[in-house]
Design an enzyme around this catalytic site. Structure first.
Site, mmCIF file in Angstrom:
data_model
loop_
_atom_site.group_PDB
_atom_site.id
_atom_site.type_symbol
_atom_site.label_atom_id
_atom_site.label_comp_id
_atom_site.label_asym_id
_atom_site.label_seq_id
_atom_site.Cartn_x
_atom_site.Cartn_y
_atom_site.Cartn_z
ATOM 1 N N THR A 26 3.033 10.897 6.860
ATOM 2 C CA THR A 26 3.892 9.927 5.839
ATOM 3 C C THR A 26 4.461 8.649 6.586
ATOM 4 O O THR A 26 5.055 7.993 5.885
ATOM 5 C CB THR A 26 5.261 11.002 5.880
ATOM 6 O OG1 THR A 26 5.901 10.928 7.277
ATOM 7 C CG2 THR A 26 4.944 12.421 5.481
ATOM 8 N N ARG A 73 5.943 8.615 15.073
ATOM 9 C CA ARG A 73 5.844 8.367 13.571
ATOM 10 C C ARG A 73 4.776 9.586 13.114
ATOM 11 O O ARG A 73 3.733 9.837 13.830
ATOM 12 C CB ARG A 73 4.978 6.954 13.344
ATOM 13 C CG ARG A 73 4.036 6.787 12.314
ATOM 14 C CD ARG A 73 3.639 5.420 12.178
ATOM 15 N NE ARG A 73 2.195 5.394 12.346
ATOM 16 C CZ ARG A 73 1.466 4.682 11.773
ATOM 17 N NH1 ARG A 73 1.826 3.775 10.969
ATOM 18 N NH2 ARG A 73 0.259 4.701 11.844
ATOM 19 N N ASP A 116 -4.626 3.246 18.317
ATOM 20 C CA ASP A 116 -3.292 3.990 18.572
ATOM 21 C C ASP A 116 -2.828 3.262 19.909
ATOM 22 O O ASP A 116 -3.629 3.857 21.106
ATOM 23 C CB ASP A 116 -3.428 5.430 18.769
ATOM 24 C CG ASP A 116 -2.067 5.981 18.770
ATOM 25 O OD1 ASP A 116 -1.366 5.729 19.458
ATOM 26 O OD2 ASP A 116 -1.873 7.118 17.861
ATOM 27 N N ASP A 131 -1.920 5.889 22.601
ATOM 28 C CA ASP A 131 -3.039 6.918 23.072
ATOM 29 C C ASP A 131 -3.903 6.077 24.055
ATOM 30 O O ASP A 131 -4.325 6.314 25.128
ATOM 31 C CB ASP A 131 -3.662 7.318 21.988
ATOM 32 C CG ASP A 131 -3.314 8.638 21.481
ATOM 33 O OD1 ASP A 131 -2.682 9.099 21.874
ATOM 34 O OD2 ASP A 131 -3.720 8.876 20.193
#
Ligand code: PRP
Ligand code: URA
Length: 207
Positions: free
Chosen positions: A106, A102, A197, A200
């Protein structure tokens, strides 16, 4: 339809994921564990077939899941530990892969790589821990429908209500099993409270 888990063990494990002190290794193993519980819940009405097995007392007709009608498809990166966990439960299931990222500005997802076996006449379990805007999941479902999937079941760990709504509007025929629906999306399209995230956290790249 979408169904949020009510399983207290699932909720406990989700909350282990929330803790910033949870190491990458534990984070991945916990995702594996939650995914194994969730796939069991999602498969409870799945068709079975009669198979004859040779037991210690001779032949026996037993009911087995039609695993050959299933294909597991993680959305990489963060979906990888989900696949690892479920393959320990269903080692004979086939797997395919979608690698998506992603754009953090945006929130548009981009497909970088795919490798999907024949999914015509198959049920696909699409695996991604996070539904934020729902964009990645919608694009993944579009892709699998284009390849002829008979049925798609989405397994997700943490979702924003906005993302679930977007996926349901775009694909009302897809069943979504989610471990935990959180409060909302923030201004950066992250889930609150969420996990941060997930890719991550899982792969130790969050510094
Ligand atoms: C994360 C997550 C989903 C997506 C969710 O992946 O695993 O795929 O974001 O966001 P959305 O619902 O707004 O599309 P990301 O693209 O960060 O890639 P990663 O797994 O490599 O970290
Ligand atoms: N992707 C994640 O890993 N976490 C979020 O909160 C949103 C997208």
């Amino acid at each position: 339809m979408y169904k949020e888990s009510t399983n207290v063990v699932v909720k406990h494990l989700i909350n282990r994921l929330r803790d910033v002190h949870t190491s990458s290794n534990e984070f991945r193993l916990t995702i594996e564990e939650i995914s194994r519980i969730m796939v069991s819940e999602a498969l409870c009405n799945f068709p079975t077939v009669t198979q004859t097995v040779k037991t210690w007392q001779g032949s026996l007709d037993v009911q087995m899941l039609e695993v050959q009608k299933l294909v597991l498809v993680p959305i990489l990166r963060a979906g990888e530990p989900m696949l690892t966990g479920i393959l320990r439960t269903l080692p004979y299931a086939k797997s395919g892969f979608l690698a998506m990222k992603r754009d953090e500005e945006t929130a548009e997802s981009k497909l970088f790589y795919e490798n999907i076996p024949n999914i015509e006449d198959k049920t696909v379990f699409l695996l991604d821990p996070m539904i934020a805007t729902g964009g990645s999941l919608i694009d993944g479902i579009d892709y699998l429908k284009g390849k002829g999937a008979k049925r798609i079941i989405s397994l997700n760990l943490v979702a924003a209500p906005e993302g679930i709504k977007n996926v349901q509007e775009a694909h009302p025929d897809v069943d979504i099993f989610v471990a935990q629906v959180d409060e909302r999306l923030d201004e950066n399209n992250y889930i609150r409270p969420g996990l941060g995230d997930a890719g991550d956290r899982a792969f130790n790249t969050n510094d």
